[in-house]
Design an enzyme around this catalytic site. Structure first.
Site, PDB file in Angstrom:
ATOM      1  N   ASP B  36       0.811  -1.215   0.000  1.00 27.74           N
ATOM      2  CA  ASP B  36       0.000   0.000   0.000  1.00 27.74           C
ATOM      3  C   ASP B  36       0.845   1.267   0.000  1.00 27.74           C
ATOM      4  O   ASP B  36       0.303   2.364  -0.041  1.00 27.74           O
ATOM      5  CB  ASP B  36      -0.941   0.024   1.208  1.00 27.74           C
ATOM      6  CG  ASP B  36      -2.282  -0.593   0.876  1.00 27.74           C
ATOM      7  OD1 ASP B  36      -2.389  -1.155  -0.232  1.00 27.74           O
ATOM      8  OD2 ASP B  36      -3.202  -0.527   1.695  1.00 27.74           O
ATOM      9  N   ASP B 299      -5.928  35.190 -34.773  1.00 23.22           N
ATOM     10  CA  ASP B 299      -5.848  33.795 -34.347  1.00 23.22           C
ATOM     11  C   ASP B 299      -7.068  33.395 -33.545  1.00 23.22           C
ATOM     12  O   ASP B 299      -7.700  32.382 -33.798  1.00 23.22           O
ATOM     13  CB  ASP B 299      -4.623  33.595 -33.443  1.00 23.22           C
ATOM     14  CG  ASP B 299      -3.366  33.444 -34.266  1.00 23.22           C
ATOM     15  OD1 ASP B 299      -3.494  33.127 -35.468  1.00 23.22           O
ATOM     16  OD2 ASP B 299      -2.277  33.647 -33.710  1.00 23.22           O
ATOM     17  N   GLY B 434      -5.887  20.196 -34.019  1.00 24.18           N
ATOM     18  CA  GLY B 434      -7.050  19.537 -34.595  1.00 24.18           C
ATOM     19  C   GLY B 434      -7.315  20.041 -36.003  1.00 24.18           C
ATOM     20  O   GLY B 434      -7.576  19.265 -36.919  1.00 24.18           O
ATOM     21  N   MET B 435      -7.206  21.364 -36.183  1.00 25.59           N
ATOM     22  CA  MET B 435      -7.471  21.932 -37.512  1.00 25.59           C
ATOM     23  C   MET B 435      -6.418  21.478 -38.507  1.00 25.59           C
ATOM     24  O   MET B 435      -6.706  21.211 -39.660  1.00 25.59           O
ATOM     25  CB  MET B 435      -7.495  23.454 -37.408  1.00 25.59           C
ATOM     26  CG  MET B 435      -8.791  23.940 -36.806  1.00 25.59           C
ATOM     27  SD  MET B 435      -9.018  25.687 -37.049  1.00 25.59           S
ATOM     28  CE  MET B 435      -8.337  26.332 -35.560  1.00 25.59           C
TER      29      MET B 435
END
Lengths: 459, 513
Positions: B36, B299, B434-435
């Protein structure tokens, strides 16, 4: 060979760092492809698993927690009903061939009758349920696999003793039916006996070991565990069994006492020396003259010469957390290292007898002092000893690795040895690759730059 | 019982251990079974700690079950006291020990008779609180213990420092970017002319706790940890506190306004003048933080109206939601937290900033929500990062559970004005990745398909036996090619025309690094 001294065993306080034995699900679920591991316990276990297993947790693993809540502890909820609900959910989501319940400290303390509930639920949901008590009250780290395999040994189909030994697949035998469609045909010059090896190894390592034995005309009739649950090997009288890992003493006992198999007590196939001794022992039990083993071993030694040069004369300290320590130390000594201390969580002197003897012989052969073997070590004391002895290398858990590095003791993280491929002659390089890494790294720095990483932490 | 694959917040004892090992010279002893003590591994690996983690276990094994811990815990406590001479030993119950229902308080009382260290029992219930709540509770317990003692001994010092000062409460080991946040917060307060009285628990000695009340006020950067201590100090010592997290421009400004207000309670008396930070805020917002300009730039215009999902602890999820919706014009389709115990406040903070609120500890529910919404970017924990990986949506990690990558070597605060820069980068990069992927897909991907592999294979010379052919499939993909190549080189060198399994392993045995 006569040895001048005998090995000295010590036992300390047991205040040491190791992994919880439930961590065995990490490699067992990958090994047994159609299984599902259900750890019955509290948040603490789950937290350990998700952190210890790192990225595998994101890969939709075939394991999960049955997380106990206050109502379960105080028995306001019915264990069987709760487990039924969860197992049905698993069946619907994943449809495994077997569910393995891993009992934890909590189920031990509240005395949850997992062994009693399992057969009832098994009937109800139609999936075999194996119960393994891999808890931190009794066991350390790799011993978790031991409890799981011991439980699984009961589920192996019965091997009906046949005069002619057989070869080939065991056949798909359901677990409820004890034995059927065993074809004793397909005789081959390979098959001398029925040999089952136990211990979970990556399948490529398993096939390397099969191959080593095949060279000696020994056919391995099965492995415990097998790749699929319904391919478990047949067990029974007349079946020889041999372990590949030093932490499988319960499994060995179960195979002998409950399944009436004959245990071949051999050193473990770790390192070329261990592998050779392992094969020789199996051969001697099966009355086979080993062929070409010596040449093969010396060839392997020759091939790892470059690594051996790095470690010869260096000293090593095993803090002890996974039970591979004796075999690893024996191999290290054979490579020319000096072992100061072998810490080990638990020492089964009967199951490891052959390995201990080989260790002793290796020390004599290499004119190395016999290391002290410390069972249930005390990490605090070990660190004190290490600061006196100043070993070149400490094999240790991650809790101590960075602090030791900061005190200028090179370390190798011990858990890697449980996950890396270390068995058989072919993998000797891999072990040494791991062992020598910290040492090679130390030497590789440009002189003068090394001091940049020197730490100032004292005592 | 419930089926669980993953949890966002750890068990209670982790919280206690985090507090104990953050203070200097405090040792924690866990009443726990073997294995533990995984906390030591986490701390040593995540924080790359150079020192041994001051946590040991008093191991619960079969003997303990049979006969009770009896003297074991007591002797372990006094032994640790002798070995390492900590100022305080915190006996930490675990879920296992809380079922045993042993009288741990009795052990503590007995041990404190023998031990030169102070000994206390962490007062947390394993089945009711999680890691975060436990850390909050333990910190309060320690603070209370030392302040009560100081006032009993007449040692407590309640006179305010001459110059304005503050305590920072709730900086913990291994916390999400805590070290960097702490540095940034210190700088921020320093620039406001506020010195730091104490930072607890991180790196503080217990003997100094008696001076906690000398600060003019307390700051609690993360609501999850430290709020209990702050309310205790308010009640007992009349110390005001700020629980606003200065993450994001508007929160930072809000934080500074509150500092101004609190300081001005005393400033006219002690300093002889009133303080005003309006100009400071304006300068920081305009020139130090680029985030305000960023949200004006082209942006950020491109991001306007894009959808995002936010999930994390209450502090970070609420702050990031506020930044996305309020400061960048991004549409937050869903904002959620796993801090079930702080729901009221969370709801209040994100109200009007997101379409829906998700309160859950179940990661599959989060995953399903994300899959349904299909946002352009996710801001969540490590779990959401992996959910994003699976369904090809970029994710910025904004909250614990922590991971080694959340302990960057470089300076990466989330708090204060430097924090706003870091967050703007994180948000912009996530969306932009992503783009980029999307436009790559549109234009047919990287033009690499024609490149042949570096393989030396020459099918005419070397055959693979069917058995050997299947063998490489068992080898992990990333080394498979190399092994195949090595095997064929080896076969050529040895004039072997057919590769069998034997040849493969012979090649492996020979191959040099």
């Amino acid at each position: 060979m006569k040895t001048p001294e005998t090995l000295a065993f010590e036992c300390e306080t047991g205040n040491y760092h190791t992994f919880c034995p439930i961590s065995c699900v990490a490699w067992l679920y990958q090994k047994i492809e159609d299984s599902f591991f259900l750890v019955v316990g509290t948040k603490t276990r789950g937290y350990f698993l998700q952190n210890a297993l790192g990225v595998t947790i994101f890969a939709e693993p075939r394991y999960a927690m049955a997380e106990l809540e206050e109502g379960d502890i105080s028995a306001q909820l019915n264990d069987q009903k709760e487990l039924e609900k969860i197992c049905l959910q698993i069946r619907d989501d994943r449809n495994p061939s077997v569910i393995i319940w891993i009992g934890t400290c909590t189920t031990e303390i509240v005395k949850m009758d997992l062994e009693g509930i399992a057969p009832k639920l098994e009937k109800q949901i139609g999936i075999p349920i194996v119960v393994a008590r891999a808890n931190g009250l009794d066991y350390a780290f790799t011993q978790g696999e031991d409890t799981a395999l011991a439980a699984m040994a009961h589920r192996c189909p019965e091997y009906k003793h046949c005069k002619t030994n057989r070869q080939g697949e065991i056949g798909r035998i359901g677990i409820q039916t004890t034995s059927d469609n065993k074809s004793p045909s397909q005789g081959s010059e390979l098959t001398r006996s029925n040999l089952v090896l136990f211990g979970s190894l990556p399948s490529s390592v398993a096939s390397q070991l099969n191959l080593e034995l095949k060279r000696q005309s020994i056919y391995v009739s099965g492995w415990l565990p097998s790749q699929k649950y319904d391919e478990l090997p047949g067990l029974g009288e007349g079946v020889y069994v041999c372990g590949v890992n030093p932490f499988l003493s319960r499994t060995a006992t179960t195979l002998m006492r409950r399944r009436k198999c004959q245990l071949i007590g051999a050193p473990f196939p770790i390192g070329p020396d261990g592998t050779r001794a392992w094969i020789e022992k199996i051969c001697s039990v099966l009355n086979i003259n080993p062929d070409g083993l010596e040449e093969r071993e010396s060839l392997i030694w020759k091939n790892i010469e470059d690594y051996i040069q790095v470690i010869t004369g260096k000293s090593v300290f095993f803090m002890g957390d996974n039970l591979l320590e004796i075999s690893m130390a024996r191999f290290s000594i054979r490579c020319g290292m000096i072992v100061y201390e072998i810490g080990i969580p638990y020492m089964d002197r009967r199951y490891q007898a052959a390995e201990l003897l080989l260790l002793q012989q290796t020390c004599v052969r290499m004119k190395a002092p016999l290391p002290r073997i410390v069972e249930k070590p005390d990490n605090y004391g070990q660190v004190q000893r290490m600061q006196e002895m100043k070993p070149h290398l400490a094999i240790t858990g991650m809790a101590h690795a960075n602090p030791l590095e900061a005190r200028n003791i090179d370390t190798k993280w011990s858990v890697e040895f449980t996950f890396a491929q270390i068995h058989g002659s072919s993998n000797a390089r891999d072990i040494l690759e791991l062992v020598t890494r910290p040492l090679r790294r130390g030497g590789g720095f440009t002189p003068g730059f090394r001091s940049l990483s020197k730490q100032t932490i004292g005592g | 019982m419930k089926l669980a694959y993953w949890m966002y917040a750890g068990p209670a004892h982790i919280g206690t251990l985090r507090v104990a090992s953050s203070f200097r010279n405090v040792h924690a002893i866990m009443h726990a079974p073997l294995g533990d003590d995984y906390f030591n591994v986490m701390r040593s690996m995540l924080e790359r700690e150079r020192d041994f983690t001051p946590v040991t276990a008093s191991v619960v094994d079969r003997h303990v079950l049979a006969r009770g811990s009896r003297d074991k815990v007591v002797s372990n406590i006094s032994r640790k006291g002798e070995e390492q001479r900590p100022d305080l030993i915190v006996l930490t119950p675990t879920c296992t020990s809380s079922i045993l229902q042993e009288d741990l308080q009795n052990f503590v009382d007995r041990a404190s008779l023998y031990s030169e260290s102070d000994v206390i029992l962490a007062d947390v219930n394993h089945y009711r609180v999680n890691e975060l709540q436990a850390s909050d509770k333990t910190l309060e317990q320690i603070v209370r213990y030392y302040l009560d003692r100081a006032s009993k001994e007449g040692m407590s010092n309640r006179s305010l420092t001459d110059a304005p000062s503050a305590n920072i409460i709730g900086i913990l080991t291994p916390g999400f970017h805590n070290q960097h946040d702490c540095r940034e917060l210190k700088r921020l307060l320093g620039e406001l002319g506020v010195s730091i009285n104490q930072i607890i628990p991180e790196g503080e000695f217990l003997k100094n706790l008696k001076d906690l009340p000398r600060a003019w006020f307390n700051t609690v950067p993360y609501r999850e940890m430290g709020l209990m201590s702050a309310t205790f100090l308010e009640k007992e010592y009349g110390m005001p506190y700020i629980s606003t997290t200065p993450i994001g421009i508007s929160n930072a400004a809000d934080f500074i306004t509150q500092v101004e207000k609190l300081l001005n309670l005393w400033a006219p008396v002690l300093l002889g003048r009133k303080l005003n930070y309006d100009l400071y805020v304006e300068n920081q917002t305009k020139f130090v933080s680029q985030a305000a300009w960023f949200s004006k730039s082209i942006d950020c215009q491109n991001l306007a109206g894009k959808e995002a999902v936010v999930f994390g602890d209450a502090t970070h999820a609420a702050s990031i939601t506020k930044i996305l919706a309020g400061e960048m014009g991004i549409r937050v389709s869903c904002s959620g937290t796993y801090c079930k115990h702080d729901v009221g406040r969370f709801n209040e903070q994100v109200q009007g900033l997101c379409d829906e609120v998700l309160i859950t500890e179940d990661h599959t529910e989060v995953g399903d929500t994300i899959a349904r919404i299909e946002p352009s970017a996710i801001f969540g924990t490590q779990m959401e990062r992996h959910i994003g990986k699976r369904i090809d949506i970029p994710c910025g990690v904004i909250s614990s559970p922590v991971h080694i990558q959340n302990f960057p070597l470089g300076y990466r605060p989330f708090l204060g004005y430097e924090g706003t820069n870091q967050i703007a980068d994180l948000i912009y990069n996530s969306f932009n990745l992503g783009m980029e992927d999307h436009s790559l897909d549109v234009f047919g991907g990287h033009d690499t398909k024609g490149i042949s592999t570096k393989s030396l294979s020459d099918k005419k010379n070397i055959d693979w036996s069917p058995e050997a052919e299947s063998e490489p499939k068992r080898i992990p993909g990333f080394v498979r090619g190399k092994i195949k190549r090595n095997t064929e080189v080896f076969a050529k060198q040895n004039n072997i025309s057919e590769v069998t399994i034997d040849v493969m392993y012979a090649a492996k045995e020979r191959s040099s690094p």
